[in-house]
Design a protein around this motif. Structure first.
Motif, PDB file in Angstrom:
ATOM      1  N   TRP A 155       0.772  -1.112   0.062  1.00 50.51           N
ATOM      2  CA  TRP A 155       0.046  -0.141   0.104  1.00 50.51           C
ATOM      3  C   TRP A 155       0.918   0.998   0.047  1.00 50.51           C
ATOM      4  CZ3 TRP A 155      -4.554  -0.790   4.042  1.00 50.51           C
ATOM      5  CH2 TRP A 155      -5.280  -1.783   3.410  1.00 50.51           C
ATOM      6  N   VAL A 179      -8.674   7.907  -5.555  1.00 47.56           N
ATOM      7  CA  VAL A 179      -8.472   6.303  -5.575  1.00 47.56           C
ATOM      8  C   VAL A 179      -9.631   5.706  -5.879  1.00 47.56           C
ATOM      9  CG1 VAL A 179      -7.640   4.552  -4.218  1.00 47.56           C
ATOM     10  CG2 VAL A 179      -6.687   6.582  -3.819  1.00 47.56           C
ATOM     11  N   TYR A 234      -9.712  12.544  -2.265  1.00 50.29           N
ATOM     12  CA  TYR A 234      -9.214  12.730  -0.762  1.00 50.29           C
ATOM     13  C   TYR A 234      -8.521  13.842  -0.895  1.00 50.29           C
ATOM     14  CZ  TYR A 234     -10.668   7.739  -0.252  1.00 50.29           C
ATOM     15  OH  TYR A 234     -11.281   6.418  -0.108  1.00 50.29           O
ATOM     16  N   THR A 288      -2.226   9.546   4.720  1.00 48.05           N
ATOM     17  CA  THR A 288      -3.409   9.044   3.673  1.00 48.05           C
ATOM     18  C   THR A 288      -2.888   7.810   3.078  1.00 48.05           C
ATOM     19  OG1 THR A 288      -4.146  11.431   3.036  1.00 48.05           O
ATOM     20  CG2 THR A 288      -4.525   9.519   1.618  1.00 48.05           C
ATOM     21  N   PHE A 312      -3.360   4.127   0.999  1.00 45.62           N
ATOM     22  CA  PHE A 312      -4.407   3.662  -0.131  1.00 45.62           C
ATOM     23  C   PHE A 312      -3.626   2.624  -0.950  1.00 45.62           C
ATOM     24  CE2 PHE A 312      -1.913   7.052  -2.145  1.00 45.62           C
ATOM     25  CZ  PHE A 312      -1.720   6.519  -3.133  1.00 45.62           C
ATOM     26  N   HIS A 370      -5.414   5.387  -9.843  1.00 43.54           N
ATOM     27  CA  HIS A 370      -5.596   6.626  -8.850  1.00 43.54           C
ATOM     28  C   HIS A 370      -4.934   7.873  -9.730  1.00 43.54           C
ATOM     29  CE1 HIS A 370      -1.861   4.411  -8.068  1.00 43.54           C
ATOM     30  NE2 HIS A 370      -1.324   5.731  -7.849  1.00 43.54           N
TER      31      HIS A 370
END
Length: 149
Positions: free
Chosen positions: A59, A78, A83, A91, A93, A99
């Motif tokens: 991630w 994303v 965001y 953050t 993701f 993204h």
């Protein structure tokens, strides 16, 4: 740490020491070729087009460092959700999903970008799956630069 990194600690020595002690898994992933830990600077009026990471073994974490005042004009999408970053906040993701990033402000955005192991991947599985992913990447590069005849 990671792709393109210098092999010494002369650049940002305090930050490197802090990262080694606080996020050792991110550092080890980068040093094994599975990602990077970098300062990511996004210039004003910049758009990084939609793309996907090469694997879901990891991630991505962005620690907001310098964030434009108008948060809604500097965002990351994303999948289908947008965001905004906040200074001092992370953050997190899965970058294997599509993204993109937009900075529609007149200010620079800076985050500390770290790749971290996917939380559902067991430590004993990491080496095997990372070596598989690296092998696939090498094959893709080989095909790109030496296509079959």
């Amino acid at each position: 740490f990671g792709t393109g990194a210098k092999e010494n600690d002369k650049d940002a020595p305090f930050t490197k020491q802090l990262l080694r002690s606080q996020v050792p898994d991110a550092v080890s992933l980068a040093e094994q070729g599975g990602g990077e830990v970098i300062f990511s600077r996004l210039a004003p009026r910049t758009h990084i087009k939609a793309h996907c990471g090469p694997t879901n073994l990891r991630w991505t974490a962005h620690l907001g460092l310098v964030i434009p005042d108008s948060g809604s004009d500097c965002q990351i999408r994303v999948r289908d959700k947008w965001y905004s970053w906040s200074a001092g906040k992370i953050t997190l993701f899965d970058d294997s999903y599509e993204h993109e990033v937009r900075n529609d402000t007149d200010e620079t955005r800076v985050v500390l970008l770290m790749r971290v192991w996917h939380p559902e991947l067991l430590k004993v599985q990491r080496g095997f799956f990372l070596s598989e992913a690296c092998a696939r990447k090498e094959e893709e590069v080989e095909k790109r630069f030496h296509p079959p005849r």
